[in-house]
Write an enzyme that holds these catalytic residues in place. Sequence first.
Site, PDB file in Angstrom:
ATOM      1  N   ARG A  93       1.139  -1.431  -0.276  1.00  0.00           N
ATOM      2  CA  ARG A  93      -0.017  -0.179  -0.210  1.00  0.00           C
ATOM      3  C   ARG A  93       0.845   1.059   0.091  1.00  0.00           C
ATOM      4  O   ARG A  93       0.773   1.852  -0.876  1.00  0.00           O
ATOM      5  CB  ARG A  93      -0.889  -0.026   0.970  1.00  0.00           C
ATOM      6  CG  ARG A  93      -2.026   1.056   0.907  1.00  0.00           C
ATOM      7  CD  ARG A  93      -2.548   1.187   2.504  1.00  0.00           C
ATOM      8  NE  ARG A  93      -3.846   2.003   2.600  1.00  0.00           N
ATOM      9  CZ  ARG A  93      -4.734   2.200   3.321  1.00  0.00           C
ATOM     10  NH1 ARG A  93      -4.942   1.145   3.927  1.00  0.00           N
ATOM     11  NH2 ARG A  93      -5.625   3.328   3.166  1.00  0.00           N
ATOM     12  N   ASN A 147     -10.590  -4.728  -0.645  1.00  0.00           N
ATOM     13  CA  ASN A 147     -10.384  -4.041  -2.072  1.00  0.00           C
ATOM     14  C   ASN A 147      -9.611  -4.258  -3.152  1.00  0.00           C
ATOM     15  O   ASN A 147      -8.719  -5.006  -3.523  1.00  0.00           O
ATOM     16  CB  ASN A 147      -9.917  -2.101  -1.406  1.00  0.00           C
ATOM     17  CG  ASN A 147     -10.800  -1.593  -0.735  1.00  0.00           C
ATOM     18  OD1 ASN A 147     -12.355  -1.623  -1.344  1.00  0.00           O
ATOM     19  ND2 ASN A 147     -11.197  -1.366   0.602  1.00  0.00           N
ATOM     20  N   CYS A 169     -18.980  -1.788   1.357  1.00  0.00           N
ATOM     21  CA  CYS A 169     -18.402  -0.817   1.619  1.00  0.00           C
ATOM     22  C   CYS A 169     -19.223  -0.014   2.472  1.00  0.00           C
ATOM     23  O   CYS A 169     -20.245  -0.417   3.012  1.00  0.00           O
ATOM     24  CB  CYS A 169     -18.229   0.353   0.044  1.00  0.00           C
ATOM     25  SG  CYS A 169     -17.772   1.571   0.509  1.00  0.00           S
ATOM     26  N   TYR A 252     -15.270   9.346  -2.439  1.00  0.00           N
ATOM     27  CA  TYR A 252     -14.589   9.117  -2.915  1.00  0.00           C
ATOM     28  C   TYR A 252     -14.486  10.025  -4.110  1.00  0.00           C
ATOM     29  O   TYR A 252     -13.378  10.390  -4.673  1.00  0.00           O
ATOM     30  CB  TYR A 252     -14.304   7.648  -3.502  1.00  0.00           C
ATOM     31  CG  TYR A 252     -14.088   7.425  -2.313  1.00  0.00           C
ATOM     32  CD1 TYR A 252     -12.205   6.971  -2.353  1.00  0.00           C
ATOM     33  CD2 TYR A 252     -14.853   6.859  -1.564  1.00  0.00           C
ATOM     34  CE1 TYR A 252     -11.727   5.957  -1.401  1.00  0.00           C
ATOM     35  CE2 TYR A 252     -13.306   6.029  -0.480  1.00  0.00           C
ATOM     36  CZ  TYR A 252     -12.147   5.471  -0.258  1.00  0.00           C
ATOM     37  OH  TYR A 252     -11.965   4.393   1.054  1.00  0.00           O
TER      38      TYR A 252
HETATM   39  P1  NAD Z   1      -4.244  -5.637   6.585  1.00  0.00           P
HETATM   40  O1  NAD Z   1      -3.375  -4.925   6.461  1.00  0.00           O
HETATM   41  O2  NAD Z   1      -4.483  -5.686   8.358  1.00  0.00           O
HETATM   42  O3  NAD Z   1      -4.553  -7.295   5.992  1.00  0.00           O
HETATM   43  C1  NAD Z   1      -5.667  -8.095   6.675  1.00  0.00           C
HETATM   44  C2  NAD Z   1      -4.924  -9.368   6.878  1.00  0.00           C
HETATM   45  O4  NAD Z   1      -4.695  -9.874   5.315  1.00  0.00           O
HETATM   46  C3  NAD Z   1      -3.648  -9.293   7.277  1.00  0.00           C
HETATM   47  O5  NAD Z   1      -3.829 -10.353   8.910  1.00  0.00           O
HETATM   48  C4  NAD Z   1      -2.590 -10.383   6.448  1.00  0.00           C
HETATM   49  O6  NAD Z   1      -1.471 -11.454   6.590  1.00  0.00           O
HETATM   50  C5  NAD Z   1      -3.222 -10.923   5.180  1.00  0.00           C
HETATM   51  N1  NAD Z   1      -3.500 -11.884   4.120  1.00  0.00           N
HETATM   52  C6  NAD Z   1      -3.098 -11.010   3.373  1.00  0.00           C
HETATM   53  N2  NAD Z   1      -2.531 -11.421   2.354  1.00  0.00           N
HETATM   54  C7  NAD Z   1      -3.876 -13.195   2.559  1.00  0.00           C
HETATM   55  C8  NAD Z   1      -3.876 -13.805   1.592  1.00  0.00           C
HETATM   56  N3  NAD Z   1      -3.424 -14.161   0.828  1.00  0.00           N
HETATM   57  N4  NAD Z   1      -4.930 -14.607   2.423  1.00  0.00           N
HETATM   58  C9  NAD Z   1      -4.970 -14.868   4.017  1.00  0.00           C
HETATM   59  N5  NAD Z   1      -5.065 -13.427   4.889  1.00  0.00           N
HETATM   60  C10 NAD Z   1      -4.236 -12.643   3.472  1.00  0.00           C
HETATM   61  O7  NAD Z   1      -6.199  -4.851   6.184  1.00  0.00           O
HETATM   62  P2  NAD Z   1      -6.906  -3.709   6.715  1.00  0.00           P
HETATM   63  O8  NAD Z   1      -7.212  -2.947   7.014  1.00  0.00           O
HETATM   64  O9  NAD Z   1      -7.657  -5.298   7.701  1.00  0.00           O
HETATM   65  O10 NAD Z   1      -8.130  -4.815   5.460  1.00  0.00           O
HETATM   66  C11 NAD Z   1      -8.309  -5.302   4.458  1.00  0.00           C
HETATM   67  C12 NAD Z   1      -8.971  -5.844   3.677  1.00  0.00           C
HETATM   68  O11 NAD Z   1     -10.783  -5.011   3.283  1.00  0.00           O
HETATM   69  C13 NAD Z   1      -8.243  -4.675   2.183  1.00  0.00           C
HETATM   70  O12 NAD Z   1      -8.242  -5.395   0.869  1.00  0.00           O
HETATM   71  C14 NAD Z   1      -8.686  -3.136   2.738  1.00  0.00           C
HETATM   72  O13 NAD Z   1      -8.933  -2.555   1.690  1.00  0.00           O
HETATM   73  C15 NAD Z   1     -10.218  -3.686   2.514  1.00  0.00           C
HETATM   74  N6  NAD Z   1     -11.500  -2.809   3.507  1.00  0.00           N
HETATM   75  C16 NAD Z   1     -12.627  -2.515   2.597  1.00  0.00           C
HETATM   76  C17 NAD Z   1     -13.526  -1.774   3.103  1.00  0.00           C
HETATM   77  C18 NAD Z   1     -14.685  -1.610   2.373  1.00  0.00           C
HETATM   78  O14 NAD Z   1     -15.640  -0.437   2.136  1.00  0.00           O
HETATM   79  N7  NAD Z   1     -14.838  -2.519   1.249  1.00  0.00           N
HETATM   80  C19 NAD Z   1     -13.198  -1.572   4.019  1.00  0.00           C
HETATM   81  C20 NAD Z   1     -11.892  -1.133   5.092  1.00  0.00           C
HETATM   82  C21 NAD Z   1     -11.017  -2.448   4.322  1.00  0.00           C
HETATM   83  C1  G6P Z   2     -13.134   3.537   3.490  1.00  0.00           C
HETATM   84  C2  G6P Z   2     -13.211   2.621   2.338  1.00  0.00           C
HETATM   85  C3  G6P Z   2     -12.407   0.988   3.018  1.00  0.00           C
HETATM   86  C4  G6P Z   2     -10.694   1.961   2.520  1.00  0.00           C
HETATM   87  C5  G6P Z   2     -10.241   2.361   4.009  1.00  0.00           C
HETATM   88  C6  G6P Z   2      -9.939   2.787   4.430  1.00  0.00           C
HETATM   89  O1  G6P Z   2     -13.535   4.580   3.084  1.00  0.00           O
HETATM   90  O2  G6P Z   2     -14.857   2.521   2.287  1.00  0.00           O
HETATM   91  O3  G6P Z   2     -12.661   0.552   1.398  1.00  0.00           O
HETATM   92  O4  G6P Z   2     -10.187   0.792   2.147  1.00  0.00           O
HETATM   93  O5  G6P Z   2     -11.522   3.473   4.152  1.00  0.00           O
HETATM   94  O6  G6P Z   2      -9.367   2.995   5.459  1.00  0.00           O
HETATM   95  P1  G6P Z   2      -7.941   3.145   6.441  1.00  0.00           P
HETATM   96  O7  G6P Z   2      -8.288   3.744   7.516  1.00  0.00           O
HETATM   97  O8  G6P Z   2      -7.511   1.414   5.697  1.00  0.00           O
HETATM   98  O9  G6P Z   2      -6.731   4.145   5.474  1.00  0.00           O
HETATM   99 MN    MN Z   3     -15.095   1.135   1.017  1.00  0.00          MN
END
Ligand code: NAD
Ligand code: G6P
Ligand code: MN
Length: 432
Positions: A93, A147, A169, A252
Site C-alpha cells: 500500500r 478492495n 463497503c 471518493y
Molecule cells: P490488513 O493489512 O490488516 O490485512 C488483513 C489480513 O490479511 C492480514 O492479517 C494479512 O496477513 C492477511 N492476508 C494477506 N494476504 C492474504 C491471503 N492471501 N490470504 C489470507 N490472508 C491474507 O488489512 P485491513 O486494513 O484490515 O484491510 C483488509 C482488506 O479490507 C483490504 O483489502 C482493505 O482494502 C479492505 N477494506 C475494505 C473496506 C470496504 O469498504 N470495502 C473497508 C476497510 C477495509
Molecule cells: C473506507 C473505505 C474502504 C477503505 C478504507 C481505508 O473509506 O470504504 O474501502 O479501504 O476506508 O481505511 P484506512 O483506515 O485503511 O485508510
Molecule cells: Mn469502501
Amino acid sequence: ALKMVTIGGGSSYTPELIEGYIKRKDQLPIKEIWLVDIPAGEEKLNIVGHMAKRMVKAAGLDWEVHLTLNRREALQDADFVSTQFRVGLMQARIKDERIPGSYGFLGQETNGAGGIFKAFRTVPVILDIVKDMKECCPDAWLINFTNPSGMITEAIQTYGKWDKVIGLCNVPVMAMMTEPALIGKQLKDLTYKFAGIDHFHWHRVFDNTGREVTMDIVAKMYEGDAGLPKNIFNVQFFREQLEQMKMIPCGYHRYYYREQEMLDHSLEEFKGEGTRAQQVMRIEKELFDLYKDPNLDYKPKQLAERGGAHYSDAACEAIASIYADKRTHMVVSTLNRGAVPDLPTDHVVEVSAQVGAAGAIPLTFGHFQPAERGWLQLMKNMELVIDEAAVTGDYGLALQAFTMNPMIRSGQKAKDLLDEMLVANKQHLPQF
Ligand code: NAD
Ligand code: G6P
Ligand code: MN
Ligand code: MN
C-alpha cells in the site's frame, strides 16, 4: 448451526466483525468461526484471534473460534465466507501511494495507479479462493470487502463464475448513519436510493411523504464531514456543481472533482505524517497493543480512526439478512440486472438492493444525466479493463487501464509508472 469463515482474519477490524455477530446472536445460530490468514499474518491472527475468543466468552456464548493458516480446512462445509485480506500487506500500500506520487499522480488504496495495482495483486488470489470454495463449500455465500471491492466482486462474478457473492463497503453505511440528523430526521423516516459503482456512486434521499430531501442534505453537508470516512481528506465539493447534479456524490468523488487539491494535499502529507498506509500502520500498532491486553474483551474506540469503521457490521447485517430472509435495504455490489440502465446489465454495480434469502435484488435507479453518465461509463469500463488485465496479465490492457484512469495523465510518464510498478510488485503478480 452455522460455520463462518473470514479470510484475512488477522485484520484489526476483526473485533468489529465479532461484535457484529454477538449483536445478532439471536438471529444467527453460529457454531464455528474460522479466522484464516497467511504465515506473514500469523502473529496478528494470534493476537486478534485471542481477543475474539475473549469477546465471545464475555458474551456468554459457546461459539468455537478457530485460528488457522489452512484455508481449505477452514472452508470445508462453510456457510458464509467473508474476505478482508490485503495481498502484499501494508508495504504494498505504501508503494501504491509513493510511486504514483513520485510521478506527480495521486495513488490511493482504491483509486489511481494504486487502486489498479491493488486489483492486479488481489484478483489472482480471490479467484484461487473461489476455486477452493467450489470444492469445499459449493453452497456458501461469499461476502467480499477486499478492495478494490467493486472490481474484486466483478472478478468473482465474471471470471470466478460464482453468483452467491455480495460486495460491501462502509461508505453508504456512514452516509445513512450521519445525514438524517443533518436535516433533523431519523433514518427510518427516509428512503435512500444509491447507484453507481464502488467508491463512485451517488445517492438521492426522500422523506416519508415522498418529497425529495437530497438538496436539504447538501445544504447542510458543508458544515461538517457528513459521514466522510477518516481516510479521505475533506476538500469540499463545488456547491454550484452539486446544485446542478441534484445528487449527493460519495466521499471518493472528490478525488475526481477536486483532483488537484487532493493531489496537493497528499504530496504535502508525504513529507510529514507520511502516506495513509504509514498513518494506518501507526494506528494498527496502537490497536494491536490494546488487543494484546488479556483483560480487553470489547472493541476499543481507537478502531474508529480507521476509514473502514462499521464495515464489518455491514457484513454481519448482510449475513443475517440472507440467513433470516430479512429483505433489508442495503447498498451492495451485485449484478446490475438493469437497475442502472446506463451500465451493462450483466456486470457488477453498487446499488440499493433488497437483501434476503435470494441474495441481493437491486432496486431500479434509472438513468443519470450526461455528466454523471459519462463518468460512470468511463469508470465502469475501466474496471472491466483492469479485471481483464489482472486475469490475463496482458501488458497492453494494463496500459489501456492507465490511459483511461483520470488520475493518471497519459503519455510516456504513465508508461514509465506502469513499468516501475510492475517491477515493484513483481512477487505478487504471477500473471504478468
Ligand atoms: P490488513 O493489512 O490488516 O490485512 C488483513 C489480513 O490479511 C492480514 O492479517 C494479512 O496477513 C492477511 N492476508 C494477506 N494476504 C492474504 C491471503 N492471501 N490470504 C489470507 N490472508 C491474507 O488489512 P485491513 O486494513 O484490515 O484491510 C483488509 C482488506 O479490507 C483490504 O483489502 C482493505 O482494502 C479492505 N477494506 C475494505 C473496506 C470496504 O469498504 N470495502 C473497508 C476497510 C477495509
Ligand atoms: C473506507 C473505505 C474502504 C477503505 C478504507 C481505508 O473509506 O470504504 O474501502 O479501504 O476506508 O481505511 P484506512 O483506515 O485503511 O485508510
Ligand atoms: Mn469502501
Ligand atoms: Mn489517464
